[in-house]
Design an enzyme around this catalytic site. Structure first.
Site, mmCIF file in Angstrom:
data_model
loop_
_atom_site.group_PDB
_atom_site.id
_atom_site.type_symbol
_atom_site.label_atom_id
_atom_site.label_comp_id
_atom_site.label_asym_id
_atom_site.label_seq_id
_atom_site.Cartn_x
_atom_site.Cartn_y
_atom_site.Cartn_z
ATOM 1 N N ASN A 1 0.847 -1.195 0.000
ATOM 2 C CA ASN A 1 0.000 0.000 0.000
ATOM 3 C C ASN A 1 0.880 1.243 0.000
ATOM 4 O OD1 ASN A 1 0.552 0.750 2.859
ATOM 5 N ND2 ASN A 1 -0.432 -1.224 3.221
ATOM 6 N N LYS B 1 8.256 -17.208 -10.298
ATOM 7 C CA LYS B 1 7.554 -16.126 -10.978
ATOM 8 C C LYS B 1 6.411 -16.701 -11.826
ATOM 9 C CE LYS B 1 8.321 -12.351 -14.170
ATOM 10 N NZ LYS B 1 9.191 -11.822 -15.210
ATOM 11 N N ASP C 1 -5.185 -9.409 13.097
ATOM 12 C CA ASP C 1 -5.190 -7.998 13.498
ATOM 13 C C ASP C 1 -4.199 -7.856 14.659
ATOM 14 O OD1 ASP C 1 -5.757 -5.479 14.710
ATOM 15 O OD2 ASP C 1 -7.663 -5.453 13.631
ATOM 16 N N ILE C 2 -3.051 -7.277 14.351
ATOM 17 C CA ILE C 2 -1.949 -7.220 15.327
ATOM 18 C C ILE C 2 -2.364 -6.390 16.537
ATOM 19 C CG2 ILE C 2 0.464 -6.549 15.664
ATOM 20 C CD1 ILE C 2 0.728 -6.798 12.538
ATOM 21 N N PHE D 1 -4.392 3.621 14.980
ATOM 22 C CA PHE D 1 -4.617 4.632 13.946
ATOM 23 C C PHE D 1 -5.787 4.196 13.083
ATOM 24 C CE2 PHE D 1 -1.410 8.031 13.478
ATOM 25 C CZ PHE D 1 -0.744 7.791 14.672
ATOM 26 N N LYS E 1 -14.018 1.734 15.717
ATOM 27 C CA LYS E 1 -12.765 0.971 15.725
ATOM 28 C C LYS E 1 -12.134 0.992 17.123
ATOM 29 C CE LYS E 1 -10.859 1.200 11.817
ATOM 30 N NZ LYS E 1 -10.169 1.688 10.626
HETATM 31 O O1 C5P Z 1 -9.129 -2.111 11.314
HETATM 32 P P1 C5P Z 1 -8.154 -1.167 10.694
HETATM 33 O O2 C5P Z 1 -7.177 -1.857 9.801
HETATM 34 O O3 C5P Z 1 -8.715 0.019 10.035
HETATM 35 O O4 C5P Z 1 -7.342 -0.609 11.972
HETATM 36 C C1 C5P Z 1 -6.253 0.238 11.869
HETATM 37 C C2 C5P Z 1 -5.379 0.092 13.081
HETATM 38 O O5 C5P Z 1 -5.155 -1.275 13.372
HETATM 39 C C3 C5P Z 1 -4.003 0.677 12.875
HETATM 40 O O6 C5P Z 1 -3.541 1.122 14.147
HETATM 41 C C4 C5P Z 1 -3.198 -0.524 12.377
HETATM 42 O O7 C5P Z 1 -1.821 -0.378 12.660
HETATM 43 C C5 C5P Z 1 -3.825 -1.671 13.141
HETATM 44 N N1 C5P Z 1 -3.881 -2.947 12.400
HETATM 45 C C6 C5P Z 1 -3.166 -4.030 12.829
HETATM 46 N N2 C5P Z 1 -3.251 -5.225 12.171
HETATM 47 C C7 C5P Z 1 -4.066 -5.377 11.118
HETATM 48 C C8 C5P Z 1 -4.801 -4.288 10.656
HETATM 49 C C9 C5P Z 1 -4.694 -3.078 11.320
HETATM 50 O O8 C5P Z 1 -2.407 -3.904 13.807
HETATM 51 N N3 C5P Z 1 -4.108 -6.542 10.504
#
Ligand code: C5P
Length: 398
Positions: A206, A285, A302-303, A319, A333
């Protein structure tokens, strides 16, 4: 209030770099007053520093123009910092022993402000035992020793003794003047984009530049925290004083965070983590043919949520980069991920830019930080976190 810096320049080829340092300091609003030793003037002329600082340059202890002949005391009387860059082995030795035989060393001896030195010398001179003893002595006396760095030297050798670059010295000065709001705290930050592999040469990523996360890492270091920065692929330089761990995919980022989270009191999740990874990755490839190619995408972990929803989590900051309904999506969120603080911004104006405009969302409501350079926003965010953190800790203890 404008900070006043007396910039001492001693005799070394790195003196030319101090011209750029002067420019950076002046541009950032510092009032810079340059003092040069006699040998420094052999490398760069005082006129250069006069033009860049906009102030007269001082080279002599005895100045008939100063009414009371007390130039040495007048110059540092209102200074906030005496920074000597470059600091030669000779000047360092004099400072360590209280010798005051020219304007610069007399100023250092007569000062009431803090002293910072940026050593610059040949590798052998740096490693010379008396020099290392002098450096230890200066540190013991409370001076801030900035660098030196290792690298190629003007004498043709490679090794320790190179003066820090002007940008780095500028960062150190900025850090010096920031309030130590997070002194002793351990902070883990994620920043930048992630990269999800498709095949040997391709991937999904991205447009996150990492600038906001790196600015926050720098602001946290400035505030006295011990900072680890888990970074996706970005060419940005590591902010001075923080430990960087490079990762590519969301899964790697999760592992890097999981390994380090136990020691962190604060977790700031700035990274733009990919929501999906490619299930049908190819080792080689993928060859082009006439068929439609389908990529199968599976959700990434989702970390942030995994850290924030665990038992005994650190203070977590998330964020939310949205392209619409910023406040509504942001608050949803924050609740979903159980965050004490969420920073919301519009993707259209934030990604890749040097400026940002954000809304901080916490239990007290919303606080708008108007458009400003990301470094300023980062410092304000750190100040906000430092205000919320003790309260959050008390609430948790109940
Ligand atoms: O749910 P969304 O992706 O919009 O949330 C954004 C926040 O969650 C940011 O702080 C981003 O660093 C964190 N995030 C994460 N792991 C993911 C997706 C988002 O830690 N897979």
């Amino acid at each position: 209030m404008q900070k006043r810096i007396v910039l001492g320049i001693s005799g070394g080829i790195a003196a030319y770099k101090s011209a750029e340092l002067t420019r950076l300091l002046v541009k950032a609003g510092y009032s810079v007053h340059v003092v040069m030793t006699a040998s420094a003037t052999e490398f760069v002329t005082p006129a250069t520093f006069q033009a860049l600082s906009g102030n007269p340059v001082h080279t002599a202890l005895w100045n008939a123009e100063v009414g009371n002949s007390m130039a040495h005391i007048n110059l540092t009387r209102e200074a906030d910092l005496l920074l000597i860059a470059p600091a030669s082995a000779n000047v360092i030795a004099k400072l360590a022993h209280g010798i005051a035989d020219d304007l610069l060393t007399t100023l250092a001896a007569a000062r009431t402000c803090p002293l910072a030195v940026a050593p610059a010398m040949n590798r052998q001179m740096w490693e010379n035992p008396p020099n290392l003893r002098n450096i230890d002595q200066l540190k013991e006396d409370g001076a801030l020793v900035l660098g030196p760095a290792s690298g190629s030297q003007a004498c043709g050798e490679v090794g320790m003794g190179r003066m820090l670059e002007p940008e780095e010295l500028f960062e150190e000065v900025e850090a010096f003047f920031q309030p130590k709001l997070l002194a002793g705290k351990t902070v883990l930050i994620t920043a930048g984009p992630t990269f999800e592999r498709i095949d040997a040469v391709r991937g999904i990523t991205n447009t996150s530049s990492g600038k906001m996360g790196f600015a926050i890492a720098r602001a946290a270091v400035e505030a006295g925290a011990s900072v680890t920065l888990v970074a996706g692929d970005t060419p940005l330089a590591t902010p001075l004083g923080c430990t960087r761990v490079n990762v590519q995919s969301a899964q790697e980022m999760l592992s890097a965070v999981t390994e380090r989270i136990a020691g962190a009191e604060l977790f700031i999740s700035v990274a733009a983590v990919a929501d999906y990874y490619v299930l049908n990755q190819s080792e080689h490839k993928i060859k082009k043919d006439a068929h439609i190619l389908t990529l199968e995408l599976a959700p990434n972990p989702d970390i942030l949520a995994s850290v924030a929803c665990a038992d005994n989590p650190p203070f977590c900051v998330g964020f939310a980069a949205e392209s619409e309904n910023l406040l509504e999506y942001g608050e949803a969120k924050r609740k979903r991920k159980q965050l004490p603080l969420l920073v919301a911004n519009l993707v259209q104006t934030a990604m890749g830019a040097d400026d940002n405009e954000v809304i901080l969302m916490d239990d007290d409501g919303q606080h708008r930080l108007p458009r400003a350079p990301k470094q300023d926003i980062a410092r304000k965010l750190i100040a906000h976190i430092a205000r919320l953190y003790p309260r959050w800790q008390q609430q948790r203890a109940r």
